[in-house]
Every structure is written in structure tokens, then in C-alpha cells.
Design an enzyme around this catalytic site. Structure first.
Site, mmCIF file in Angstrom:
data_model
loop_
_atom_site.group_PDB
_atom_site.id
_atom_site.type_symbol
_atom_site.label_atom_id
_atom_site.label_comp_id
_atom_site.label_asym_id
_atom_site.label_seq_id
_atom_site.Cartn_x
_atom_site.Cartn_y
_atom_site.Cartn_z
ATOM 1 N N GLU A 1 31.856 -5.868 -11.083
ATOM 2 C CA GLU A 1 32.558 -4.610 -10.854
ATOM 3 C C GLU A 1 33.758 -4.875 -9.942
ATOM 4 O O GLU A 1 33.885 -5.961 -9.362
ATOM 5 C CB GLU A 1 31.628 -3.591 -10.184
ATOM 6 C CG GLU A 1 31.110 -4.046 -8.829
ATOM 7 C CD GLU A 1 29.984 -3.181 -8.294
ATOM 8 O OE1 GLU A 1 29.484 -2.329 -9.040
ATOM 9 O OE2 GLU A 1 29.609 -3.382 -7.130
ATOM 10 N N TYR B 1 20.416 -2.848 -17.040
ATOM 11 C CA TYR B 1 19.366 -2.323 -17.908
ATOM 12 C C TYR B 1 19.941 -1.904 -19.257
ATOM 13 O O TYR B 1 19.398 -2.209 -20.315
ATOM 14 C CB TYR B 1 18.686 -1.102 -17.280
ATOM 15 C CG TYR B 1 18.117 -1.276 -15.901
ATOM 16 C CD1 TYR B 1 17.800 -2.531 -15.386
ATOM 17 C CD2 TYR B 1 17.894 -0.167 -15.089
ATOM 18 C CE1 TYR B 1 17.283 -2.675 -14.112
ATOM 19 C CE2 TYR B 1 17.380 -0.294 -13.814
ATOM 20 C CZ TYR B 1 17.081 -1.556 -13.325
ATOM 21 O OH TYR B 1 16.580 -1.674 -12.062
ATOM 22 N N GLU C 1 17.479 -0.217 -1.027
ATOM 23 C CA GLU C 1 18.875 0.154 -0.845
ATOM 24 C C GLU C 1 19.075 0.707 0.560
ATOM 25 O O GLU C 1 18.175 1.304 1.142
ATOM 26 C CB GLU C 1 19.288 1.198 -1.878
ATOM 27 C CG GLU C 1 19.253 0.696 -3.313
ATOM 28 C CD GLU C 1 19.796 1.726 -4.285
ATOM 29 O OE1 GLU C 1 20.214 2.818 -3.834
ATOM 30 O OE2 GLU C 1 19.801 1.441 -5.497
ATOM 31 N N THR D 1 0.801 -1.221 0.000
ATOM 32 C CA THR D 1 0.000 0.000 0.000
ATOM 33 C C THR D 1 0.837 1.276 0.000
ATOM 34 O O THR D 1 0.287 2.370 -0.059
ATOM 35 C CB THR D 1 -0.940 0.026 1.220
ATOM 36 O OG1 THR D 1 -0.161 -0.099 2.419
ATOM 37 C CG2 THR D 1 -1.927 -1.125 1.145
ATOM 38 N N GLY D 2 2.152 1.141 0.061
ATOM 39 C CA GLY D 2 3.007 2.309 -0.063
ATOM 40 C C GLY D 2 3.034 2.817 -1.497
ATOM 41 O O GLY D 2 2.549 2.169 -2.428
ATOM 42 N N HIS E 1 28.594 1.170 -5.030
ATOM 43 C CA HIS E 1 28.027 0.069 -4.265
ATOM 44 C C HIS E 1 28.810 -0.189 -2.987
ATOM 45 O O HIS E 1 30.022 -0.030 -2.942
ATOM 46 C CB HIS E 1 28.007 -1.205 -5.118
ATOM 47 C CG HIS E 1 26.956 -1.189 -6.167
ATOM 48 N ND1 HIS E 1 27.031 -1.934 -7.312
ATOM 49 C CD2 HIS E 1 25.784 -0.521 -6.265
ATOM 50 C CE1 HIS E 1 25.972 -1.735 -8.061
ATOM 51 N NE2 HIS E 1 25.193 -0.882 -7.441
#
Length: 291
Positions: free
Chosen positions: A210, A160, A99, A18-19, A249
Site C-alpha cells: 500500500e 483474504y 491492533e 483463556t480469553g 494503517h
């Protein structure tokens, strides 16, 4: 722990449905074809109609719907509680995009997940997908295309872009798992290797890594132990990062003899992987391989 697998027909609970983010992405995942069967109310306690049945907690949702997977669309400080609630309800695949989850919480969550024989993808993950059939998370539709390339990635935005460029050239994915860039997390590259080895739809594997940490070196060791024979293409980001400095990161930290571009490249090439340091070189290499 049971072997990791992805079922395109699995029933999913959205924790924190519901957020603002939860309600939006619950609908986007449903629109993509994911079997989103229930949600739990977020911290706001709002219960307005969002197109799926809402329950007070995960146990009620699982009992009513038979869900076996969940996605925790909650603030970072609430992820551990959501993971714990899902495990106690019998959920065996949990995806956590948030995150900024505290490291201690992540370590506790990893221990709980292992104790329950479950699988946790995250935190800080863009999600998982079987293109054309289901997705859990924020992976953009424009980057998804059914195909034969198994994808595992630390970075959401990098994955992406790479997969979008490959899709434009007709190369799609058999499955996509974003492990996230945090140092403490539920799934690591090496743990996904048996899944892609056994998956009949996967002809080759794309690893988007990475600098920092030892996850890529760990993957190379797992490839050697298992005699992994499918082609592996690796993009390593962060070639110019100075040693001892965290770059982006939380897991991107170079420490002495591990985690550097040189050590990762050497370890992966020694087991037959093709390693690239630019997106275009990687795309051209994958296209030329005719996977």
C-alpha cells in the site's frame, strides 16, 4: 539472527488462551492442523477447560511441551509483556495479531527480538500459514489453498480477498506471512525475501502492499541486491490517498519523495516486478502467468 523459516510441525503456545478470542482461535488453529500444545491464562485468570494444557506462564509451557512458537492473543497494551515472556522462555517465533500496540512498545519489542535472535511477526498481523498444514492467526480457511505462490501482505482483509479469488481459480499459496500495516513491526517485506528465495515450494511471490512508508522501496532494493529471479506480483492499495494523510494503517503515510504510489511502482518495476492497482487486474495477471 537465524534465518526465518516456517515448520508445519512446530509446537505452539497460545498466550492469552483463556480469553474470548484466545480460546476460540486456539480451537480453530487446532482444527486446521496446527500443533497447539499449550496455552497461558489471560488477564482474566480463568482456567476452564479449553482442550489444551494451561500454564501460568510461557516458561512453564515451553518446559512441559517443548514449544518453539507462540501466538500472543492479548490486548495491545499487553503485547510487549507477552513477547518478552515468550523470548525469555526460549520461543523463537512469535506472532502478534493485536491492533493498536503502542509504537514505543513495538520498538522495544523489536530490539528484544533481535537481541534474542528470534523472529516476531506483527503487531496487527492476520497471521502466518502453510496452507493445508498449519496456521497461526485469523486467516480464513476459505482463502487458503496449497499451491506455489508465496504471499506477504500488509493488509489482512485485502489478502483474504485476493487469495480467495485466486484460490477459486485454482492458484494456492506455498506460505503466507502477514507482516501487518504498522510502521514499527517485527518483520518487513525485505526480510522475507531470502525465505521465499530458498523455499522450493515457492515458484512466484505475491506482495500486497500500500502507499505509505518505504517498505516496498526497501523490498525493491533487496530484490536488486539478491538478483531475485522468481516472478513477483505486487498489488499497491491506496492510489487516491492524499500526501501527508494517514490512511487506515499506521504505516500508510506518504512523506515527500518516498511512500507514494509513483515511487513504489517505479522502484518495483525497475527490478522486474509486475505492479497492479486493482484486485481484478492482479488476479488476471497471476492467472495468465501460469505460475
Amino acid at each position: 539472527m537465524n534465518a526465518f523459516h516456517l515448520d508445519p510441525a512446530m509446537k505452539v503456545v497460545v498466550q492469552g488462551a483463556t480469553g474470548r478470542m484466545g480460546s476460540r482461535h486456539a480451537q480453530l488453529m487446532k482444527d486446521y492442523g496446527t500443533q497447539v500444545v499449550a496455552g497461558t491464562a489471560g488477564a482474566s485468570g480463568r482456567r476452564e477447560d479449553i482442550g489444551i494444557p494451561l500454564f501460568d506462564d510461557c516458561a512453564q509451557a515451553v518446559q512441559a511441551t517443548g514449544a518453539t512458537a507462540s501466538i500472543t492473543l492479548v490486548p495491545p497494551m499487553d503485547v510487549l509483556g507477552a513477547v518478552t515472556q515468550a523470548l525469555d522462555a526460549g520461543i523463537r517465533l512469535i506472532v502478534s495479531p493485536s491492533e493498536g500496540m503502542p509504537v514505543r512498545d513495538a520498538l522495544v519489542a523489536v530490539a528484544k527480538v533481535r537481541e534474542h535472535g528470534a523472529h516476531w511477526v506483527g503487531p496487527s498481523t492476520p497471521g502466518i500459514a502453510i496452507p493445508g498444514r498449519m496456521k497461526l492467526g485469523f486467516i480464513p480457511d476459505v482463502s487458503l489453498l496449497p499451491g506455489s505462490l508465496g504471499v506477504m501482505s500488509k493488509s489482512g482483509t485485502l489478502s483474504y480477498e485476493v487469495c480467495h479469488r485466486l484460490a477459486r481459480r485454482g492458484i494456492g499459496q506455498s506460505a503466507w506471512v502477514g507482516v501487518g500495516g504498522d510502521a514499527a513491526k517485527g518483520m518487513r517485506f525485505a526480510e522475507l525475501l531470502p525465505f521465499f528465495h530458498d523455499d522450493a515450494d515457492t515458484r512466484a511471490v505475491l506482495v500486497l502492499g500500500e502507499i505509505g512508508g518505504d517498505e516496498e522501496e526497501e523490498l525493491a532494493q533487496a530484490m536488486a541486491r539478491s538478483c531475485f529471479t522468481k516472478p513477483v506480483f505486487v498489488l499497491l492499495a491506496g492510489a487516491s490517498a492524499p500526501e501527508g494523510v494517514t490512511m487506515g494503517h499506521a504505516g500508510a503515510m506518504v512523506h515527500g519523495g518516498t511512500g507514494s504510489m509513483a515511487t513504489k511502482t517505479r522502484a518495483l518495476r525497475d527490478v522486474g516486478a509486475e505492479v497492479f492497482t486493482s484486485i481484478q487486474a492482479l488476479v488476471d495477471g497471476v492467472v495468465a502467468s501460469d505460475v
